[in-house]
Design a protein around this motif. Sequence first.
Motif, PDB file in Angstrom:
ATOM      1  N   GLY A   1       0.998  -1.120  -0.076  1.00 32.52           N
ATOM      2  CA  GLY A   1      -0.032   0.127   0.088  1.00 32.52           C
ATOM      3  C   GLY A   1       0.836   1.167  -0.070  1.00 32.52           C
ATOM      4  O   GLY A   1       1.735   1.368   0.711  1.00 32.52           O
ATOM      5  N   ALA A   2       0.415   2.292  -0.876  1.00 29.52           N
ATOM      6  CA  ALA A   2       1.283   3.645  -0.998  1.00 29.52           C
ATOM      7  C   ALA A   2       2.479   3.417  -1.912  1.00 29.52           C
ATOM      8  O   ALA A   2       3.333   4.209  -2.309  1.00 29.52           O
ATOM      9  CB  ALA A   2       1.553   4.264   0.216  1.00 29.52           C
ATOM     10  N   ALA A   3       2.587   2.121  -2.487  1.00 29.43           N
ATOM     11  CA  ALA A   3       3.605   1.731  -3.426  1.00 29.43           C
ATOM     12  C   ALA A   3       5.152   1.924  -2.870  1.00 29.43           C
ATOM     13  O   ALA A   3       5.463   1.587  -1.772  1.00 29.43           O
ATOM     14  CB  ALA A   3       3.463   2.589  -4.661  1.00 29.43           C
ATOM     15  N   SER A   4       6.202   2.632  -3.293  1.00 22.20           N
ATOM     16  CA  SER A   4       7.550   2.419  -3.299  1.00 22.20           C
ATOM     17  C   SER A   4       7.728   3.882  -2.219  1.00 22.20           C
ATOM     18  O   SER A   4       7.516   4.804  -2.493  1.00 22.20           O
ATOM     19  CB  SER A   4       8.334   2.583  -4.423  1.00 22.20           C
ATOM     20  N   TRP A   5       8.429   3.374  -0.981  1.00 19.76           N
ATOM     21  CA  TRP A   5       8.740   4.450  -0.098  1.00 19.76           C
ATOM     22  C   TRP A   5       9.882   5.245  -0.915  1.00 19.76           C
ATOM     23  O   TRP A   5       9.689   6.577  -0.729  1.00 19.76           O
ATOM     24  CB  TRP A   5       9.572   3.727   1.077  1.00 19.76           C
ATOM     25  N   PHE A   6      10.816   4.715  -1.584  1.00 16.60           N
ATOM     26  CA  PHE A   6      11.737   5.343  -2.307  1.00 16.60           C
ATOM     27  C   PHE A   6      11.070   6.575  -3.371  1.00 16.60           C
ATOM     28  O   PHE A   6      11.568   7.742  -3.235  1.00 16.60           O
ATOM     29  CB  PHE A   6      12.721   4.407  -3.053  1.00 16.60           C
ATOM     30  N   ASP A   7      10.163   6.155  -4.022  1.00 15.29           N
ATOM     31  CA  ASP A   7       9.358   6.945  -4.915  1.00 15.29           C
ATOM     32  C   ASP A   7       8.715   8.097  -4.094  1.00 15.29           C
ATOM     33  O   ASP A   7       8.648   9.188  -4.701  1.00 15.29           O
ATOM     34  CB  ASP A   7       8.378   6.306  -5.946  1.00 15.29           C
ATOM     35  N   HIS A   8       8.155   7.684  -3.042  1.00 13.33           N
ATOM     36  CA  HIS A   8       7.453   8.681  -2.289  1.00 13.33           C
ATOM     37  C   HIS A   8       8.026   9.598  -1.563  1.00 13.33           C
ATOM     38  O   HIS A   8       7.714  10.945  -1.899  1.00 13.33           O
ATOM     39  CB  HIS A   8       6.446   7.831  -1.076  1.00 13.33           C
ATOM     40  N   VAL A   9       9.238   9.533  -1.109  1.00 15.33           N
ATOM     41  CA  VAL A   9      10.260  10.394  -0.353  1.00 15.33           C
ATOM     42  C   VAL A   9      10.638  11.262  -1.363  1.00 15.33           C
ATOM     43  O   VAL A   9      10.657  12.669  -1.271  1.00 15.33           O
ATOM     44  CB  VAL A   9      11.198   9.676   0.460  1.00 15.33           C
ATOM     45  N   ARG A  10      11.238  10.767  -2.416  1.00 16.72           N
ATOM     46  CA  ARG A  10      11.811  11.212  -3.607  1.00 16.72           C
ATOM     47  C   ARG A  10      10.503  12.259  -4.259  1.00 16.72           C
ATOM     48  O   ARG A  10      11.130  13.559  -4.493  1.00 16.72           O
ATOM     49  CB  ARG A  10      12.183  10.448  -4.522  1.00 16.72           C
ATOM     50  N   ALA A  11       9.573  12.007  -4.601  1.00 13.19           N
ATOM     51  CA  ALA A  11       8.676  12.846  -5.297  1.00 13.19           C
ATOM     52  C   ALA A  11       8.179  13.834  -4.499  1.00 13.19           C
ATOM     53  O   ALA A  11       8.293  14.967  -5.027  1.00 13.19           O
ATOM     54  CB  ALA A  11       7.300  11.904  -5.516  1.00 13.19           C
ATOM     55  N   TRP A  12       8.327  13.715  -3.070  1.00 12.63           N
ATOM     56  CA  TRP A  12       7.861  15.125  -2.443  1.00 12.63           C
ATOM     57  C   TRP A  12       8.987  15.801  -2.302  1.00 12.63           C
ATOM     58  O   TRP A  12       8.900  16.994  -2.024  1.00 12.63           O
ATOM     59  CB  TRP A  12       7.300  14.449  -0.922  1.00 12.63           C
ATOM     60  N   TYR A  13      10.245  15.200  -1.914  1.00 15.04           N
ATOM     61  CA  TYR A  13      11.401  16.052  -1.876  1.00 15.04           C
ATOM     62  C   TYR A  13      11.773  16.860  -2.997  1.00 15.04           C
ATOM     63  O   TYR A  13      12.173  18.032  -2.959  1.00 15.04           O
ATOM     64  CB  TYR A  13      12.288  15.266  -1.174  1.00 15.04           C
ATOM     65  N   SER A  14      11.969  16.063  -4.223  1.00 14.35           N
ATOM     66  CA  SER A  14      12.089  16.795  -5.385  1.00 14.35           C
ATOM     67  C   SER A  14      11.379  17.966  -5.627  1.00 14.35           C
ATOM     68  O   SER A  14      11.580  18.852  -6.745  1.00 14.35           O
ATOM     69  CB  SER A  14      12.170  15.507  -6.513  1.00 14.35           C
TER      70      SER A  14
END
Length: 293
Positions: free
Chosen positions: A161-174
């Motif tokens: 659920g919520a897919a990839s931690w790596f993608d989630h953090v990167r998307a918001w930070y970037s």
Amino acid sequence: MENITDYLCKYKDYVFAIGVTTAEYIDSLQNFEIRDSDVFVVTYPKSGTVWTQQIVTLICESDFEDSGLYPNNLERMPWLEYREGRPDYSLRASPRLFASHLTPVLMPPGLRDRRAKVIYVMRNPKDNVVSYYHFCLAWAALETPKSFDEFLQHFLSGQVGAASWFDHVRAWYSRREQYNILFLTYEDMIMDLHTAVRKICHFLERDLDEAAINRIVEKATFKNMKTDPKANYEFLPEDMLNREKSTFLRKGTIGDWKNTFTVAQSEMFDCVYQERMGDLPLKFIWEMNGQPL
């Protein structure tokens, strides 16, 4: 929405538990009218959402004098993506508080254009995956993992659920320059809750005196939240959360991953982390006496 397992479905590169929302409702968020006074707590699952929810609702407590209308934190700060039969969110009085696990692409576009505030909380991903694993053992809407190793592989591939931690953090930070956003880490909150509360107060432009801040810190300690019926989510029915297997608030520590990861799993995870996140200037505390990776 495309079913990818018996419990999970994918929509626009995001993974939802089956049956908790619809593609139509998620699409409708593109027309969701943002107010300047709105406050969003955004996290990847098991990163300190309920904890930050407690802090923000306490800071904004004077706005919720009608305790009968909003008897607990879930009602005071509902999930944007899961309306769950509540009245239209546009009918809520300002300031509105929302929690969300969504990525930027699924959030209302108006969040970039207005003065609404976003508090994004990150947690070191090793503790995050362990906490998520225990949560899946108890949460009825999600598949019960056969083993931690199996769940770890799903976490790394984004099949949770919520897919990839790596993608989630990167998307918001970037995209941080596009939002009125405050980044916090779960570990910083554990190590100095008082400073974290003051940061949130300052970000929300709430001028609270030291006595009020101290009261919030006391009510937001893990020990007190565990016994606070408004904050601990114990009000959820047993058919949603099996408390014999886990609880919403489990340990609230740094470094619990060392009790679960094998040496091989830890080394493999470190390699994936460096490959996926090594170009970002993010620093996490991995254990109480350890150094950031």
